[in-house]
Design an enzyme around this catalytic site. Structure first.
Site, PDB file in Angstrom:
ATOM      1  N   LYS A   1      40.058 -35.491  18.036  1.00 61.08           N
ATOM      2  CA  LYS A   1      40.857 -34.419  17.433  1.00 61.08           C
ATOM      3  C   LYS A   1      42.102 -34.040  18.257  1.00 61.08           C
ATOM      4  O   LYS A   1      43.090 -33.599  17.700  1.00 61.08           O
ATOM      5  CB  LYS A   1      39.993 -33.179  17.210  1.00 61.08           C
ATOM      6  CG  LYS A   1      39.052 -33.305  16.014  1.00 61.08           C
ATOM      7  CD  LYS A   1      38.274 -32.021  15.776  1.00 61.08           C
ATOM      8  CE  LYS A   1      37.264 -32.227  14.661  1.00 61.08           C
ATOM      9  NZ  LYS A   1      36.489 -31.020  14.362  1.00 61.08           N
TER      10      LYS A   1
ATOM     11  N   ASN B   1      42.304 -32.076  12.611  1.00 57.33           N
ATOM     12  CA  ASN B   1      41.125 -32.689  11.984  1.00 57.33           C
ATOM     13  C   ASN B   1      41.465 -33.327  10.640  1.00 57.33           C
ATOM     14  O   ASN B   1      40.590 -33.861   9.971  1.00 57.33           O
ATOM     15  CB  ASN B   1      39.991 -31.664  11.803  1.00 57.33           C
ATOM     16  CG  ASN B   1      40.224 -30.767  10.602  1.00 57.33           C
ATOM     17  OD1 ASN B   1      41.367 -30.462  10.264  1.00 57.33           O
ATOM     18  ND2 ASN B   1      39.168 -30.370   9.941  1.00 57.33           N
TER      19      ASN B   1
ATOM     20  N   ASP C   1      39.732 -26.796  10.091  1.00 59.69           N
ATOM     21  CA  ASP C   1      38.500 -26.213  10.644  1.00 59.69           C
ATOM     22  C   ASP C   1      38.610 -24.686  10.758  1.00 59.69           C
ATOM     23  O   ASP C   1      37.620 -23.976  10.572  1.00 59.69           O
ATOM     24  CB  ASP C   1      38.220 -26.782  12.041  1.00 59.69           C
ATOM     25  CG  ASP C   1      37.521 -28.142  11.973  1.00 59.69           C
ATOM     26  OD1 ASP C   1      36.907 -28.441  10.930  1.00 59.69           O
ATOM     27  OD2 ASP C   1      37.588 -28.894  12.967  1.00 59.69           O
TER      28      ASP C   1
ATOM     29  N   GLY D   1      30.273 -22.631  23.522  1.00 61.51           N
ATOM     30  CA  GLY D   1      30.919 -23.948  23.508  1.00 61.51           C
ATOM     31  C   GLY D   1      32.414 -23.784  23.665  1.00 61.51           C
ATOM     32  O   GLY D   1      32.960 -22.703  23.366  1.00 61.51           O
TER      33      GLY D   1
ATOM     34  N   GLY E   1      36.547 -28.550  20.415  1.00 58.11           N
ATOM     35  CA  GLY E   1      37.471 -28.418  19.291  1.00 58.11           C
ATOM     36  C   GLY E   1      37.049 -27.353  18.289  1.00 58.11           C
ATOM     37  O   GLY E   1      37.886 -26.553  17.832  1.00 58.11           O
ATOM     38  N   ALA E   2      35.760 -27.304  17.938  1.00 56.82           N
ATOM     39  CA  ALA E   2      35.296 -26.332  16.943  1.00 56.82           C
ATOM     40  C   ALA E   2      35.421 -24.916  17.505  1.00 56.82           C
ATOM     41  O   ALA E   2      35.795 -23.981  16.785  1.00 56.82           O
ATOM     42  CB  ALA E   2      33.861 -26.634  16.539  1.00 56.82           C
TER      43      ALA E   2
ATOM     44  N   LEU F   1      27.498 -23.720  13.613  1.00 58.85           N
ATOM     45  CA  LEU F   1      28.433 -24.682  13.014  1.00 58.85           C
ATOM     46  C   LEU F   1      27.754 -26.027  12.768  1.00 58.85           C
ATOM     47  O   LEU F   1      28.248 -26.847  12.006  1.00 58.85           O
ATOM     48  CB  LEU F   1      29.674 -24.861  13.902  1.00 58.85           C
ATOM     49  CG  LEU F   1      30.424 -23.574  14.251  1.00 58.85           C
ATOM     50  CD1 LEU F   1      31.803 -23.906  14.831  1.00 58.85           C
ATOM     51  CD2 LEU F   1      30.589 -22.659  13.048  1.00 58.85           C
TER      52      LEU F   1
ATOM     53  N   TYR G   1      25.352 -28.420  10.921  1.00 56.46           N
ATOM     54  CA  TYR G   1      24.857 -28.352   9.542  1.00 56.46           C
ATOM     55  C   TYR G   1      23.714 -29.320   9.249  1.00 56.46           C
ATOM     56  O   TYR G   1      23.163 -29.323   8.154  1.00 56.46           O
ATOM     57  CB  TYR G   1      25.995 -28.582   8.537  1.00 56.46           C
ATOM     58  CG  TYR G   1      26.781 -29.849   8.769  1.00 56.46           C
ATOM     59  CD1 TYR G   1      26.264 -31.076   8.426  1.00 56.46           C
ATOM     60  CD2 TYR G   1      28.045 -29.792   9.362  1.00 56.46           C
ATOM     61  CE1 TYR G   1      26.982 -32.237   8.659  1.00 56.46           C
ATOM     62  CE2 TYR G   1      28.763 -30.946   9.602  1.00 56.46           C
ATOM     63  CZ  TYR G   1      28.239 -32.158   9.241  1.00 56.46           C
ATOM     64  OH  TYR G   1      28.938 -33.308   9.479  1.00 56.46           O
TER      65      TYR G   1
HETATM   66  P1  NAP Z   1      33.306 -31.011  21.165  1.00 58.56           P
HETATM   67  O1  NAP Z   1      34.790 -30.910  21.124  1.00 58.56           O
HETATM   68  O2  NAP Z   1      32.685 -32.236  21.730  1.00 58.56           O
HETATM   69  O3  NAP Z   1      32.767 -29.753  21.970  1.00 58.56           O
HETATM   70  C1  NAP Z   1      31.397 -29.535  22.168  1.00 58.56           C
HETATM   71  C2  NAP Z   1      31.199 -28.345  23.093  1.00 58.56           C
HETATM   72  O4  NAP Z   1      29.797 -28.160  23.203  1.00 58.56           O
HETATM   73  C3  NAP Z   1      31.750 -28.551  24.489  1.00 58.56           C
HETATM   74  O5  NAP Z   1      32.229 -27.345  24.982  1.00 58.56           O
HETATM   75  C4  NAP Z   1      30.495 -28.985  25.270  1.00 58.56           C
HETATM   76  O6  NAP Z   1      30.523 -28.609  26.623  1.00 58.56           O
HETATM   77  C5  NAP Z   1      29.440 -28.145  24.583  1.00 58.56           C
HETATM   78  N1  NAP Z   1      28.130 -28.733  24.784  1.00 58.56           N
HETATM   79  C6  NAP Z   1      27.751 -29.998  24.498  1.00 58.56           C
HETATM   80  N2  NAP Z   1      26.462 -30.177  24.824  1.00 58.56           N
HETATM   81  C7  NAP Z   1      26.045 -28.986  25.375  1.00 58.56           C
HETATM   82  C8  NAP Z   1      24.820 -28.558  25.929  1.00 58.56           C
HETATM   83  N3  NAP Z   1      23.773 -29.374  26.006  1.00 58.56           N
HETATM   84  N4  NAP Z   1      24.746 -27.294  26.388  1.00 58.56           N
HETATM   85  C9  NAP Z   1      25.801 -26.478  26.332  1.00 58.56           C
HETATM   86  N5  NAP Z   1      27.007 -26.831  25.809  1.00 58.56           N
HETATM   87  C10 NAP Z   1      27.107 -28.083  25.352  1.00 58.56           C
HETATM   88  O7  NAP Z   1      32.687 -30.830  19.709  1.00 58.56           O
HETATM   89  P2  NAP Z   1      33.261 -29.911  18.528  1.00 58.56           P
HETATM   90  O8  NAP Z   1      34.183 -30.685  17.676  1.00 58.56           O
HETATM   91  O9  NAP Z   1      33.722 -28.636  19.123  1.00 58.56           O
HETATM   92  O10 NAP Z   1      31.940 -29.709  17.662  1.00 58.56           O
HETATM   93  C11 NAP Z   1      30.887 -28.877  18.123  1.00 58.56           C
HETATM   94  C12 NAP Z   1      29.828 -28.744  17.039  1.00 58.56           C
HETATM   95  O11 NAP Z   1      30.382 -28.116  15.896  1.00 58.56           O
HETATM   96  C13 NAP Z   1      29.298 -30.091  16.565  1.00 58.56           C
HETATM   97  O12 NAP Z   1      27.917 -29.985  16.369  1.00 58.56           O
HETATM   98  C14 NAP Z   1      29.975 -30.309  15.249  1.00 58.56           C
HETATM   99  O13 NAP Z   1      29.187 -31.064  14.358  1.00 58.56           O
HETATM  100  C15 NAP Z   1      30.104 -28.887  14.758  1.00 58.56           C
HETATM  101  N6  NAP Z   1      31.216 -28.785  13.812  1.00 58.56           N
HETATM  102  C16 NAP Z   1      30.900 -28.406  12.552  1.00 58.56           C
HETATM  103  C17 NAP Z   1      31.885 -28.291  11.615  1.00 58.56           C
HETATM  104  C18 NAP Z   1      31.526 -27.863  10.237  1.00 58.56           C
HETATM  105  O14 NAP Z   1      32.321 -28.071   9.330  1.00 58.56           O
HETATM  106  N7  NAP Z   1      30.379 -27.258  10.036  1.00 58.56           N
HETATM  107  C19 NAP Z   1      33.227 -28.570  11.952  1.00 58.56           C
HETATM  108  C20 NAP Z   1      33.521 -28.947  13.256  1.00 58.56           C
HETATM  109  C21 NAP Z   1      32.499 -29.050  14.185  1.00 58.56           C
HETATM  110  P3  NAP Z   1      31.035 -29.631  27.749  1.00 58.56           P
HETATM  111  O15 NAP Z   1      32.535 -29.583  27.664  1.00 58.56           O
HETATM  112  O16 NAP Z   1      30.467 -29.084  28.998  1.00 58.56           O
HETATM  113  O17 NAP Z   1      30.487 -30.993  27.394  1.00 58.56           O
END
Ligand code: NAP
Length: 517
Positions: free
Chosen positions: A310, A331, A346, A373, A376-377, A459, A461
């Protein structure tokens, strides 16, 4: 005609008959994988393949479908432990196939059998096949030329795609075969090759393979025949079809293909949405997306972008919407003439269901929100909470790293371990914790930490009911799962690509049906 071939693989004769009957409901052609059978000799007699059966006929008559007979040895990706001589003996004992029956012979056998008297099949009905389960061989063109020079009427080449861009070689081969008026089945195996299975027939492939069900795929990346028909509407695809898709790594668990294809079908659009598994997004954009540099002729109109691309995709675009720039993530890409435009849906996707659900407690702008977290989300959530006027705080496992995100949005940042969310109205899980994989049983916060919170918003699903939401309910919180955000951001993408309003109920039903299976 688009041919979907369903391979059937079973160890016993009765199981094989049962699989054939099920395959006949969805297949145009059925491939009998003889290498799966425990007792090939009895099965050959039973199915009338053997010369020793005087009046018999292959099963094709009974099922009314063209048939492919295959005996794939283990060295070439099959199940049979048979050496070259045994394979050769077997095929020499097979009756010349009827017009609606093809024999799939590996290239080494075709070389060995062509010109021999013991093998008197109609060569037009022979599929000369080559499989490479490691990647795309550098001499693919030469392999194709050698196979095309055999008497076989059809050439089949299946290579392993380790990246979406590996599909380019398959598309090139299909283009060449069409120019040379040669029947070719060309497939890139693996999740990164799915586009070749879906688009292959519309680009001239003699057929494409679809599995009987999720469990019975006979090659990596094979999608089910029903998905090919019902989700990707493969019979409708042609050179005019507008192509959209999801670029990320991985992408195989995504609900977006299901959701967007259902919306395209409902709006009766000649459009298809595909998964594009790409490790190197810059290479993917250059070789397959950017109209000025891409190496494939197709009507690609847009992309969804997911983990981990992203942010890295941003410098590759010609224009970025100010909202996406502020969030620091794109996105959605729209291909407009020869320009790539970047958006972020998003943020809107995050806020739309939140406004609806939190309404009963008062305006979101008065709420105190905790976002767990810092990826990106989380950035999209923080941006839209700030726009709404709500106060927010960030909780992350790696505070030092997350401070950068927190600073960008002017919010405080705290360690996630031992966090107490009692003083917050809304707690958002913007980590992948709880997703249907290795972390399914893990929650970023327990009921004990969530007491007093009004709304827990996950977030994630898939699954719909995460441990985080279960814990939140146990603490007396209202809950909201990630499906609503997925739908809202997806609906916005649909509008950007088509200029039309999608039917979100159709998208919801398609996404939920996928989760239920
Ligand atoms: P991302 O950019 O990879 O960020 C993930 C975040 O989660 C990072 O800050 C990471 O921390 C943290 N994290 C990962 N594993 C962890 C753990 N075991 N304990 C604590 N923190 C942890 O991913 P993203 O795009 O933000 O997406 C995050 C979630 O949102 C995903 O599950 C995605 O499917 C969901 N999402 C849903 C939608 C929707 O439409 N419903 C849209 C976008 C995203 P570190 O930096 O320390 O690794």
């Amino acid at each position: 005609m688009t041919r979907i071939c369903v391979p059937v693989c079973a160890r016993g004769i009765d199981e094989m008959r049962d699989a054939i009957a099920r395959a006949a409901e969805v297949a145009d052609t059925i491939e009998l994988r003889l290498d799966c059978l425990d007792d090939l000799e009895s099965a050959s007699r039973e199915f009338g393949i053997s010369r020793t059966v005087p009046e018999g006929d292959v099963e094709s008559r009974a099922i009314g479908r063209p048939l492919i007979l295959t005996l794939r040895c283990a060295e070439q990706g099959g199940h049979a432990s048979v050496d070259y001589d045994s394979r050769r003996r077997f095929w020499s004992s097979v009756k010349p196939p009827a017009t609606d029956c093809f024999l799939d012979l590996e290239y080494d056998l075709v070389q060995g059998l062509s010109g021999t008297k013991s093998f008197d099949a109609d060569w037009e009905q022979i599929i000369c096949s080559h499989h490479d389960f490691n990647g795309v061989p550098p001499d693919l063109e030469r392999i194709y030329e050698a196979m095309a020079a055999t008497p076989a009427g059809i050439v089949k080449i299946a290579v392993q795609a380790n990246d979406a861009t590996d599909c380019l070689s398959v598309f090139e081969l299909l283009e060449r075969a069409q120019l040379e008026d040669r029947e070719l089945i060309a497939i890139a195996m693996g999740p990164a090759g799915i586009m070749t299975r879906v688009l292959g027939p519309s680009r001239g492939s003699f057929l494409t393979y679809g599995s009987l069900d999720d469990e019975s795929a006979t090659a990596p990346g094979q999608v089910t025949a029903r998905e090919l028909r019902d989700v990707y509407r493969i019979e409708r695809l042609d050179s005019e079809t507008k192509v959209m898709g999801l670029v990320g790594n991985p992408v195989s668990q995504s609900l977006s293909p299901c959701m967007h294809n259902a919306a395209f079908a409902n709006a009766d659009l000649n459009s298809v949405y595909l998964p594009f598994q790409a490790k190197d997004v810059a290479q993917f954009i250059r070789r397959m997306v950017q109209p000025r540099t891409r190496e494939v002729v197709w009507n690609l109109r847009g992309l969804s972008v997911t983990i981990p691309h992203k942010s890295t995709v941003m410098p590759l675009l010609d224009w970025i919407d100010p909202i996406a720039r502020e969030i620091g993530a794109v996105n959605t890409i729209v291909v407009q003439d020869d320009r790539l435009l970047g958006y972020n849906t998003d943020a809107l996707g995050f806020m739309t269901p939140l406004l609806k659900r939190f309404g009963r407690f008062g305006p979101v702008r008065n709420a105190r929100c905790a976002v767990i977290g810092a990826g990106g989300a989380a950035r999209a959530a923080l941006w839209s909470l700030a726009k709404e006027g709500a106060s927010a705080a960030l909780f992350a496992r790696n505070v030092e790293q997350a401070t950068v995100t927190a600073r960008d949005f002017g919010v405080p940042c705290y360690p996630l371990s031992q966090a107490d969310f009692a003083g917050f109205d809304i707690v958002v899980n913007a980590t992948p914790l709880g997703m249907a994989d290795a972390t399914q049983d893990i929650t970023p916060a327990t009921a004990g930490q969530l007491h007093g919170v009004r709304l827990a918003y996950d977030l994630v699903y898939n699954p719909i009911e995460t441990v985080f939401l279960r814990e939140a309910r146990a603490a007396g919180c209202d809950t909201l799962n990630g499906i609503e955000m997925l739908l809202a951001q997806g609906a916005e993408q649909f509008k950007l690509w088509t200029g039309k309003e999608p039917d979100t109920e159709v998208m919801r039903a398609a996404a939920l049906s996928r989760l239920a299976t």
